[in-house]
Write a protein that holds these residues in place. Structure first.
Motif, short mmCIF file in Angstrom:
data_model
loop_
_atom_site.label_atom_id
_atom_site.label_comp_id
_atom_site.label_asym_id
_atom_site.label_seq_id
_atom_site.Cartn_x
_atom_site.Cartn_y
_atom_site.Cartn_z
N UNK A 173 0.84 -1.20 0.00
CA UNK A 173 0.00 0.00 0.00
C UNK A 173 0.87 1.25 0.00
N UNK A 174 1.90 1.27 0.82
CA UNK A 174 2.79 2.43 0.87
C UNK A 174 3.48 2.65 -0.48
N UNK A 175 3.84 1.57 -1.16
CA UNK A 175 4.44 1.68 -2.49
C UNK A 175 3.45 2.27 -3.50
N UNK A 176 2.20 1.84 -3.42
CA UNK A 176 1.16 2.38 -4.30
C UNK A 176 0.99 3.87 -4.05
N UNK A 177 0.89 4.26 -2.78
CA UNK A 177 0.72 5.68 -2.43
C UNK A 177 1.91 6.50 -2.91
N UNK A 178 3.12 5.97 -2.74
CA UNK A 178 4.32 6.68 -3.18
C UNK A 178 4.31 6.89 -4.69
#
Length: 75
Positions: free
Chosen positions: A4-9
């Motif tokens: 999820x953090x990778x998607x947001x980034x």
């Protein structure tokens, strides 16, 4: 959560997603970003985000997004 953090980034590079709790309130995520985010979440986590889930409380932080994803995976 890491995915999820990778998607947001990828959607809004350079933001502190682990600590920010005002992604919607501070306009870090706009309507176009949310549409992209929903699509990525659905594809990555094999869930369906219904229109009822599209409320600021679910999108204001990575933690609230993760909680929504976990809830949707249980259904």
């Amino acid at each position: 959560m890491e995915e999820l953090l990778e998607i947001l980034e990828g959607i809004a590079p350079g933001e502190d997603f682990e600590n920010c709790t005002t992604l919607i309130d501070d306009h870090i995520l706009d309507s176009f970003a949310i549409l992209s985010l929903v699509s990525e979440i659905e594809d990555t986590f094999d869930v369906e985000v219904s229109p009822a889930e599209l409320i600021p409380a679910n999108f204001n932080s990575a933690k609230s997004l993760w909680e929504m994803i976990c809830r949707l995976k249980e259904d």
